[in-house]
Design a protein around this motif. Structure first.
Motif, PDB file in Angstrom:
ATOM      1  N   LEU A  91       0.847  -1.194   0.000  1.00 49.11           N
ATOM      2  CA  LEU A  91       0.000   0.000   0.000  1.00 49.11           C
ATOM      3  C   LEU A  91       0.883   1.244   0.000  1.00 49.11           C
ATOM      4  O   LEU A  91       1.972   1.247   0.559  1.00 49.11           O
ATOM      5  N   ALA A  92       0.384   2.302  -0.624  1.00 49.77           N
ATOM      6  CA  ALA A  92       1.087   3.585  -0.592  1.00 49.77           C
ATOM      7  C   ALA A  92       0.557   4.383   0.585  1.00 49.77           C
ATOM      8  O   ALA A  92      -0.625   4.721   0.638  1.00 49.77           O
ATOM      9  N   ASP A  99      -7.650   5.542  -3.735  1.00 54.28           N
ATOM     10  CA  ASP A  99      -6.407   5.631  -4.500  1.00 54.28           C
ATOM     11  C   ASP A  99      -5.629   4.326  -4.427  1.00 54.28           C
ATOM     12  O   ASP A  99      -5.072   3.852  -5.413  1.00 54.28           O
ATOM     13  N   LEU A 103      -4.939   1.668  -7.383  1.00 46.67           N
ATOM     14  CA  LEU A 103      -3.574   1.976  -7.836  1.00 46.67           C
ATOM     15  C   LEU A 103      -3.147   1.050  -8.976  1.00 46.67           C
ATOM     16  O   LEU A 103      -3.240  -0.165  -8.884  1.00 46.67           O
ATOM     17  N   GLY A 104      -2.700   1.646 -10.069  1.00 45.15           N
ATOM     18  CA  GLY A 104      -2.253   0.858 -11.203  1.00 45.15           C
ATOM     19  C   GLY A 104      -3.369   0.450 -12.147  1.00 45.15           C
ATOM     20  O   GLY A 104      -3.120  -0.134 -13.186  1.00 45.15           O
ATOM     21  N   GLU A 106      -6.453   2.686 -12.416  1.00 43.07           N
ATOM     22  CA  GLU A 106      -7.361   3.773 -12.145  1.00 43.07           C
ATOM     23  C   GLU A 106      -8.490   3.843 -13.174  1.00 43.07           C
ATOM     24  O   GLU A 106      -8.304   3.503 -14.336  1.00 43.07           O
TER      25      GLU A 106
ATOM     26  N   HIS B 230       0.528   8.383  -9.826  1.00 45.11           N
ATOM     27  CA  HIS B 230       1.623   7.417  -9.809  1.00 45.11           C
ATOM     28  C   HIS B 230       2.893   8.043  -9.231  1.00 45.11           C
ATOM     29  O   HIS B 230       3.682   7.352  -8.591  1.00 45.11           O
ATOM     30  N   SER B 236       5.738   7.332  -2.232  1.00 50.25           N
ATOM     31  CA  SER B 236       5.179   6.840  -0.979  1.00 50.25           C
ATOM     32  C   SER B 236       5.650   5.419  -0.684  1.00 50.25           C
ATOM     33  O   SER B 236       6.028   5.104   0.447  1.00 50.25           O
ATOM     34  N   ASN B 237       5.602   4.549  -1.673  1.00 49.03           N
ATOM     35  CA  ASN B 237       6.029   3.163  -1.490  1.00 49.03           C
ATOM     36  C   ASN B 237       6.340   2.587  -2.864  1.00 49.03           C
ATOM     37  O   ASN B 237       5.447   2.154  -3.586  1.00 49.03           O
ATOM     38  N   ALA B 240       5.273  -1.027  -3.546  1.00 49.73           N
ATOM     39  CA  ALA B 240       3.823  -1.146  -3.734  1.00 49.73           C
ATOM     40  C   ALA B 240       3.434  -0.672  -5.123  1.00 49.73           C
ATOM     41  O   ALA B 240       2.611  -1.284  -5.798  1.00 49.73           O
ATOM     42  N   SER B 244       1.743  -2.895  -8.015  1.00 48.80           N
ATOM     43  CA  SER B 244       0.431  -2.504  -8.521  1.00 48.80           C
ATOM     44  C   SER B 244       0.425  -2.389 -10.036  1.00 48.80           C
ATOM     45  O   SER B 244      -0.595  -2.047 -10.612  1.00 48.80           O
TER      46      SER B 244
END
Lengths: 260, 360
Positions: A91-92, A99, A103-104, A106, B230, B236-237, B240, B244
Motif C-alpha cells: 500500500l502507498a 487511491d 492503484l495501477g 485507475e 503514480h 510513498s512506497n 507497492a 500494482s
C-alpha cells in the motif's frame, strides 16, 4: 479434470546454493480453499512468489486455468486473474483508500491524454464503497490516508483491494499475522465471503485454529518440499497431526521418498 | 453520502477532526512573515516608519506598494518554474541538483539560436554560429532549449531508474556536466543580442504569466491525472507501486524529464529577460528551487507535498528575500538567515509529521 484452476509440476527455486523450493507438485480446484503451512523458511512464501511472478522460478511448470503460464512479473499474474495480498503490505502510505484500491488500474476520463489522462475520483469512490460493502470491511473514513490507519484497517484495505476485483484466484500470505482479535475476525469474514462466492483461495498461515475454521485442505511445506497434503474435511486430522508434519515427526505417505 | 458522519460499515468519524490542508499552514506563515516585516518597519529606528506592504507615500494608485510586490513576484517566478518541476521529483522520492547549471547551459544553447544579425546596424559582435543561425523564428531556440532539457532530464531519469544509483549522485554529476557544457559552449564568452520575438518571452511581467500558467497546469497534472497519482505512489512506497503494475522505471524517466524541461524553459525566460546568456547563470537556483518546495511542505522523503504548497513556498521565499533587503540586512547575513529558515521549515515539518503519526 477441467476444474483444476492451478497446477504446479516440479516447481523449484534455488537462491544461489540455497534450495528454497524443491520439486513442488500442487493442484487447486476451482472454488477450493487451501492453506499452506510450514515452519519459517519452509518455502511457503517462496512458493507464492513463484506462482505470482514476483520471482522467476529455477525450473518446473505452472498451469493456470488450463494453460501453461510464464509470468514475467506480478502485473502479468494479476492480469491473468491472480490477486495477491503480500506479507509486506503493498500500500502507498500517503494515498487514501480509493487511491490505493485502484492503484495501477485507475478509472480514467479523457483517455486521449495518455499518461496525463484524468482520474475519475467519483467513480473510484463509489466503487470503493461498493467493494467495502461487499467485503464487509469497516473503515471509518475512506478519504483518510493509509498512514493514519491502524494495522488492521490497512490489512483490510489490502484485502478489499484484492477481493474487489473479480479474480480467478486469490492468494493471501499471512493476512492476519499482525492483527488484533477483531481485525482478524474481519479478515476471516472476507475469506468466508470468498468461499460463498466460489472463488478459490490459497492461504498462507501459521494460525492452526484459523486454518481449521476456514479451509478445505492443508498442504504442509518442510525444508523446501511439500511433505503432506491433508483433506481436513474428509479425513480425521487434528492440529497435533499437522504440527507433526510441520516439525518433521510425520511425513505424508506419498511424500516418503522425497522428504528428508 | 447522506450522513457524512458515518463511514463504511457505519463506523462513526468526526468530519471536523479531519486535518486541515497543510497548505493552510504555509499561507498563515506567509501572512505572519509579511506582518513581522511590517512591524519591523515600524519598530526599527532607522526605518523612518516605512511600510513593507502599503503605499504610504502615494506613489501608486492602489493602497499597496506595487513596486515591491512586482519585484517579489518577478524574482520568484523564474526559480518558481524550476521549483514546480523539482516538486514532482521530490514527491517521487528523488532530488534534482542539476537544474541550476542546466539553466546556464540551456540559456547559452538557446540564445545561440536566437541571435540577430545586426546590432544597431553593425554585425552581431557575440555571434556564435555563422550566418544561417541569425534571425531564426522564435520557435527554434525554444524547441532546441526544451529538447536539450528533455535530453538531460531523460539521462538523469535513466541513470536513476536503471542503474539504481542515488538521485543525489546522478544529478550531482549532471550538475558538473551541465556547468561544463555551459562554459565549453563558447569558451566562457557570453551570448547576447536576441531577436525581438525571443526577447518578448521574458519581457516585463511575462515570467509571472508563465509561472502562473505552468503552476496551474502542473497542479492539474499532480492532482487530477494518472501521472500525478503514480508520482505520489512511487514516492510513498516504490515496491507497492511496482506490485500494482506501475512501470516505475518509465515513470521516473518522465518525472526527471519534465523537471529538466521546466528548468530549460526557465532558462529561456531568464535569458530572454536579461537579453543575454552567460555560463554562470542559475547559480544556486537548484538549491533555491528545492528550498521553495521544502518551505512549501514537500517532504524530502517523498509521497507528500503539492504544487499549491510550492507556489506558496516560493512566495514565502520571495517575501523573506525582499524583506531582508527592506530592513537593510546585510547580504552576507541574508544567506545565513535563509539557511536557518530552510532548516527550520524541514524541522517543523518533521515535528508535525511525527505528531500526526503519534495521534493515530
Amino acid at each position: 479434470m477441467s476444474d483444476i484452476i492451478l497446477e504446479t509440476k516440479g516447481l523449484t527455486k534455488h537462491y544461489g546454493g540455497v534450495h528454497a523450493l524443491e520439486d513442488a507438485n500442487f493442484t487447486l480446484r476451482d472454488g477450493e480453499h487451501v492453506a499452506i503451512m510450514g515452519d519459517n523458511g519452509a518455502g511457503k512464501s517462496t512458493f507464492v512468489r513463484q506462482i505470482t511472478g514476483v520471482e522467476q522460478r529455477t525450473s518446473g511448470t505452472i498451469i493456470f486455468g488450463g494453460k501453461e503460464v510464464n509470468f514475467k512479473g506480478p502485473i502479468q499474474a494479476r492480469e491473468a486473474g491472480i490477486e495477491t495480498v503480500f506479507q509486506t503490505l503493498a500500500l502507498a502510505d500517503h494515498l487514501d483508500v480509493p487511491d490505493n484500491i485502484f492503484l495501477g488500474r485507475e478509472i480514467t476520463k479523457w483517455n486521449w491524454l495518455g499518461p496525463f489522462r484524468r482520474l475519475d475520483y467519483k467513480a473510484m469512490r463509489d466503487e470503493t464503497l461498493a467493494a467495502l460493502e461487499k467485503t464487509a470491511v469497516k473503515i471509518p473514513n475512506i478519504n483518510n490516508v493509509i498512514q493514519n490507519m491502524s494495522g488492521g484497517q490497512r490489512q483490510c484495505v489490502a484485502i478489499a483491494r484484492t477481493a474487489s476485483f473479480h479474480s480467478r484466484l486469490t492468494i493471501m500470505d499471512e493476512p492476519t499475522a499482525a492483527l488484533g482479535v477483531q481485525e482478524t475476525e474481519q479478515v476471516e469474514n472476507i475469506i468466508r465471503n470468498l468461499k460463498k462466492a466460489g472463488e478459490p483461495l490459497i492461504l498462507v498461515s501459521h494460525n492452526m485454529r484459523q486454518v481449521f475454521d476456514l479451509v478445505d485442505r492443508i498442504v504442509v511445506f518442510r525444508r523446501g518440499r511439500i511433505c503432506a497434503n491433508l483433506d481436513i474435511k474428509k479425513d480425521k486430522i487434528t492440529g497435533e497431526d499437522v504440527v507433526g508434519y510441520i516439525t518433521g515427526a510425520k511425513t505424508g505417505d506419498e511424500y516418503m521418498e522425497t522428504a528428508l | 453520502m447522506a450522513n457524512t458522519s458515518r463511514g463504511t460499515g457505519g463506523l462513526a468519524f468526526d468530519p471536523k477532526k479531519r486535518s486541515l490542508p497543510s497548505e493552510l499552514n504555509i499561507f498563515i506563515a506567509l501572512i505572519l512573515i509579511v506582518l513581522i516585516f511590517e512591524a519591523l518597519g515600524q519598530i526599527l529606528p532607522y526605518m523612518n516608519n516605512q511600510s513593507f506592504l502599503f503605499d504610504t507615500r502615494d506613489r501608486f494608485d492602489s493602497i499597496f506598494n506595487e513596486a515591491r510586490l512586482r519585484i517579489i513576484i518577478l524574482q520568484v517566478s523564474i526559480i518558481g518554474i524550476i521549483a514546480l518541476g523539482v516538486t514532482q521529483v521530490i514527491i517521487s522520492g528523488g532530488i534534482d541538483l542539476s537544474s541550476g547549471p542546466l539553466v546556464g547551459a540551456t540559456a547559452m544553447i538557446a540564445m545561440s539560436f536566437a541571435q540577430t544579425e545586426l546590432v544597431n546596424g553593425n554585425p552581431n559582435p557575440k555571434a556564435v554560429f555563422g550566418e544561417w543561425a541569425f534571425d531564426l523564428p522564435v520557435l527554434i531556440p525554444v524547441v532546441v532549449g526544451l529538447a536539450f532539457g528533455a535530453f538531460i532530464g531523460s539521462v538523469n531519469g535513466m541513470l536513476i531508474a536503471f542503474t539504481r544509483i542515488p538521485p543525489f549522485i546522478a544529478t550531482l554529476g549532471m550538475f558538473l556536466i551541465c556547468r561544463g557544457i555551459a562554459q565549453a559552449w563558447t569558451r566562457g564568452k557570453p551570448v547576447s543580442f536576441p531577436t525581438d520575438s525571443f526577447a518578448f518571452i521574458g519581457k516585463g511581467m511575462m515570467p509571472v504569466a508563465w509561472f502562473i500558467g505552468l503552476a496551474f497546469i502542473l497542479h492539474f497534472i499532480m492532482r487530477y491525472t494518472v501521472y500525478g497519482k503514480h508520482t505520489y505512489a512511487i514516492g510513498s512506497n516504490e515496491d507497492a507501486a511496482r506490485m500494482s503494475g506501475i512501470n516505475v522505471e518509465r515513470h521516473k524517466v518522465m518525472v526527471y524529464m519534465i523537471a529538466s524541461m521546466l528548468a530549460a524553459f526557465a532558462a529561456i525566460i531568464l535569458s530572454s529577460k536579461n537579453l543575454t546568456a552567460q555560463s554562470g547563470m542559475g547559480i544556486f537556483y537548484e538549491l533555491y528551487a528545492i528550498a521553495m518546495a521544502v518551505i512549501g511542505g514537500v517532504s524530502l522523503t517523498g509521497g507528500r507535498g503539492s504544487i499549491i504548497g510550492t507556489v506558496l513556498g516560493a512566495m514565502v521565499f520571495g517575501v523573506i528575500q525582499s524583506g531582508f533587503t527592506y530592513i537593510k540586512l546585510d547580504a552576507f547575513f541574508q544567506l545565513m538567515a535563509m539557511g536557518t529558515i530552510i532548516i527550520s521549515a524541514v524541522v517543523l515539518d518533521k515535528v508535525r509529521q511525527e505528531r500526526a503519526t503519534k495521534r493515530s
